[in-house]
Design an enzyme around this catalytic site. Structure first.
Site, PDB file in Angstrom:
ATOM      1  N   ASP A  13       6.853  -8.881 -39.360  1.00  0.00           N
ATOM      2  CA  ASP A  13       8.138  -8.900 -40.061  1.00  0.00           C
ATOM      3  C   ASP A  13       8.606  -7.466 -40.195  1.00  0.00           C
ATOM      4  OD1 ASP A  13       8.122 -11.657 -40.356  1.00  0.00           O
ATOM      5  OD2 ASP A  13       7.041 -11.569 -42.259  1.00  0.00           O
ATOM      6  N   ASP A  27       8.559 -25.770 -39.492  1.00  0.00           N
ATOM      7  CA  ASP A  27       7.873 -25.456 -40.735  1.00  0.00           C
ATOM      8  C   ASP A  27       7.122 -26.675 -41.227  1.00  0.00           C
ATOM      9  OD1 ASP A  27       8.889 -22.930 -40.689  1.00  0.00           O
ATOM     10  OD2 ASP A  27      10.560 -23.349 -42.046  1.00  0.00           O
TER      11      ASP A  27
END
Lengths: 203, 252
Positions: B130, B11
């Site tokens: 997702d 990230d």
């Protein structure tokens, strides 16, 4: 010794990673689409990503076909990568009717395998013939991304294969012209060894 | 033999890797290049940089991260997060990325997949999805970081996206993500059997057998994990050695 390696830019694919890898092995990359600079090069890399027909079309619209063929025949150290390997053959099932450079006899055909297409990921090299670039990396893993592969008429030019449900041609070579289906610039330290060998190679 | 891929996800926020602070041997564990080197040594098969920068102005920072990493670490790099136009894809590739992953933008305008595939090749166009369970063997697509349901069926959407030009699927189970109870096997298997392109499973890794299960029962081609690697619960090498001991081919 001239450390410059010309990387042919014909609008097909991502040349940055090839250029960065060439820098990393201590050579000087020159990314160019200028036929004169390519004609004057002492070492040439032909990269390429995408479809066979688009790449061949781009080579022609950049007026590079002739200068590449001359370089191949002039005995200059030449490395094709991925589509840059496929373009050296006569044609491809991917784009029927479009002629390749024809330096090697044979065609490019779709991989027939029970596994996923594209063949994407790391696979193990099995050497088939002496290769000026691969002698140090027999049995090592390299990174592939492709759906088509070469079927040379002369099996003697196959320098390495890998197993992907069917035997896939990983590299070919004859005299001054070597070509790999995988991406040495994305194959970590093994890939850099291959590029290093290209840098030092004097056919 | 072809190998299954193990892919750590980093990230990135404001040009720094966050959460990746557990490589104790690194002087600066937030430095993406240092982390990428470490993962390269451990034989990670690819790296995914996920841009979690909140503001659009700061988005350029992830490109700088890619640019610096690509100059030193020679393995496939994917950028995700904030890619919403073909120009974004081009900028990421020019910075040194090999692939871009699109999620919300592709749902809003699926033509970006076709356009990107035509310009750069489908291998550059990773569709990130997702997925949240909404019934027996049914899953719904969520966007905006999992905040917004779309009403779209996951398998149908992925099939459509592959027809358009998506070359790979990064599939995250919202039900499994963060649980450490294992990847969502039925979801992964349903998608892997429905499309011809490779599927990367994401969400739920907590034990070594979870990787094995999703690569065999779930038929995934690759696995993505973040926290188990960041926090050194196990190393990539441990995962690979476990998989090899169970007969799964990996690059060690």
């Amino acid at each position: 010794m001239n450390k410059q390696i010309v990387i042919i830019d014909y609008g097909s694919g991502n040349l940055h990673s090839v250029s960065k890898a060439v820098t990393a092995i201590g050579a000087d990359p020159l990314v160019t689409s200028d036929p004169q600079k390519i004609a004057a090069a002492s070492k040439i890399i032909l990269p390429g990503v995408g479809a066979f027909g688009d790449c061949m079309h781009n080579l022609q619209s950049y007026h590079l076909e002739e200068v590449i063929v001359q370089a191949l025949q002039a005995g200059k150290p030449f490395l094709g990568i991925c589509l840059g390997l496929q373009l050296l053959f006569e044609g491809s099932e991917e784009t029927p009717g479009v002629a390749g450079l024809g330096f090697f006899k044979g065609n490019i055909t779709k991989i027939v395998t029970p596994y996923k297409i594209p063949h994407m990921g790391w696979n193990k090299l099995e050497l088939r013939a002496a290769s000026p670039l691969l002698s140090q990396v027999s049995g090592e893993y390299v990174y592939f991304v492709h759906s088509y592969h070469a079927q040379p008429l002369d099996k003697g030019i196959v320098t390495a294969v890998c197993d992907y449900g069917q035997e896939v041609v990983a590299s070919v070579g004859r005299d001054n012209v070597q070509a790999v289906q995988f991406h040495p610039e994305k194959s970590s330290s093994v890939g850099l060894k291959i590029l290093q060998a290209f840098k030092e190679w004097q056919p | 033999m072809h190998t299954k891929r193990i892919i750590p996800c980093l990230d990135v926020k404001n040009g720094r890797v966050v959460k990746g602070t557990n490589f104790v041997e690194l002087k600066d564990a937030g430095d993406p290049v240092a982390l990428a080197h470490q993962y390269d040594v451990e034989k990670a098969d690819e790296l995914v940089f996920l841009d979690i920068t909140a503001s659009v102005e700061q988005r350029k920072s992830v490109l700088d991260v890619i640019n610096r990493t690509a100059g030193e670490v020679f393995m496939p790099l994917t950028v995700g997060g904030g890619i919403s136009t073909v120009a974004d894809v081009r900028n990421a590739l020019n910075a040194g990325a090999d692939k871009t992953s699109l999620n919300t933008a592709a749902v809003k305008d699926p033509s970006i997949l076709a356009e990107g595939a035509k310009l750069f090749g489908s291998q550059c166009m990773v569709l990130a999805v997702d997925a949240k369970r909404c019934g027996e063997n049914k899953w719904e697509v969520y966007i905006n970081g999992g905040r917004t349901p779309t009403g779209k069926d996951v398998v149908e959407w992925i099939q459509q996206a592959v027809r358009l030009g998506a070359g790979e699927i990064l599939l995250t189970s919202m039900d499994a993500d963060g649980t450490k109870n294992g990847y969502d096997i039925p979801l992964t298997r349903a998608v892997a059997e429905a499309v011809s392109v490779p599927v990367i499973a994401s969400g739920g890794a907590g034990a070594l057998e979870h990787f094995y299960d999703v690569l065999t029962l779930g038929k995934a081609d690759a696995v993505l994990a973040a926290s188990v690697f960041h926090y050194k619960e196990f190393t990539i090498r441990q995962v690979k050695e476990y998989l090899r001991s169970k007969g799964v081919e990996v690059r060690i």
